[in-house]
Design a protein around this motif. Structure first.
Motif, short mmCIF file in Angstrom:
data_model
loop_
_atom_site.label_atom_id
_atom_site.label_comp_id
_atom_site.label_asym_id
_atom_site.label_seq_id
_atom_site.Cartn_x
_atom_site.Cartn_y
_atom_site.Cartn_z
N HIS A 1 0.81 -1.22 0.00
CA HIS A 1 0.00 0.00 0.00
C HIS A 1 0.84 1.27 0.00
N HIS B 1 2.08 2.70 2.75
CA HIS B 1 1.88 3.51 3.96
C HIS B 1 1.68 2.62 5.17
N HIS C 1 0.01 0.98 8.48
CA HIS C 1 -1.29 0.57 8.99
C HIS C 1 -1.23 0.58 10.50
N ASP D 1 -6.37 3.32 8.58
CA ASP D 1 -6.10 3.09 7.17
C ASP D 1 -7.10 3.84 6.31
N ASP E 1 -7.51 3.98 2.39
CA ASP E 1 -7.78 2.76 1.63
C ASP E 1 -9.24 2.54 1.32
N ASP F 1 -10.06 -0.53 -0.67
CA ASP F 1 -9.87 -1.90 -0.15
C ASP F 1 -11.22 -2.63 0.00
#
Ligand code: ZN
Length: 169
Positions: free
Chosen positions: A153, A155, A157, A163, A166, A169
């Motif tokens: 990703h 970055h 978590h 997150d 995202d 996701d």
């Protein structure tokens, strides 16, 4: 083990920082949480990230970052002149007042009032720290290996619901 780790790409770094600009503190993690980021992924400004390699937990450093490696130079094209009567009445028309402007496509942009004339207000869309030399006082509070997912990703978590980037996701 972790105290032997040195900052390198692919690691999650936890860092305390204070940002000084023109001799004044403009941002600090003191009193809040340190920042966490994935080293090498451009999560923080490049001029700071590049100076962290090799630091260990507990190390501190003063990092000077030139404007072009920080928030960029002042872009003379990033100003707009807007008639006074286009501003809602509840916005005080004074220099350095910050406001949000919606462009034709609906994107919201941050701006600051630069100058106020009798009929025209000049807005500045540059980042407030554009053109500024930055001085960071940093201290490495933690280093750990990023997870596969974090690397994928680009970055960090967190343990909690952090997150937020995202949505896909
Ligand atoms: Zn993610």
């Amino acid at each position: 083990m972790s105290d032997e780790m040195k900052v390198q790409d692919g690691q999650i770094v936890t860092m305390d920082y204070t940002l000084w600009v023109d001799g004044e503190v403009v941002d600090t993690s003191d009193g809040t949480d340190p920042i966490e980021f994935l080293q090498g992924a451009g999560n923080i400004i490049p001029g700071l990230e590049s100076q962290l390699y090799g630091m260990a937990v507990g190390d501190s450093k003063d990092v000077w970052v030139a404007s072009q490696d920080g928030y960029g130079d002042v872009d003379e094209d990033a100003f707009a002149e807007v008639p006074r009567n286009q501003f809602p009445e509840d916005i005080p028309l004074e220099p350095s007042v910050e406001l949000q402007v919606r462009d034709e496509t609906g994107d919201v942009m941050n701006a600051r009032i630069d100058q106020v004339g009798e009929e025209i207000v000049r807005l500045d869309f540059n980042h407030p720290l554009a053109g500024k030399q930055l001085r960071f006082e940093v201290k490495i509070a933690g280093i750990r290996q990023a997870t596969e997912e974090e690397l994928e990703h680009g970055h960090v978590h967190g343990e909690h619901d952090r997150d937020y980037e995202d949505e896909e996701d």
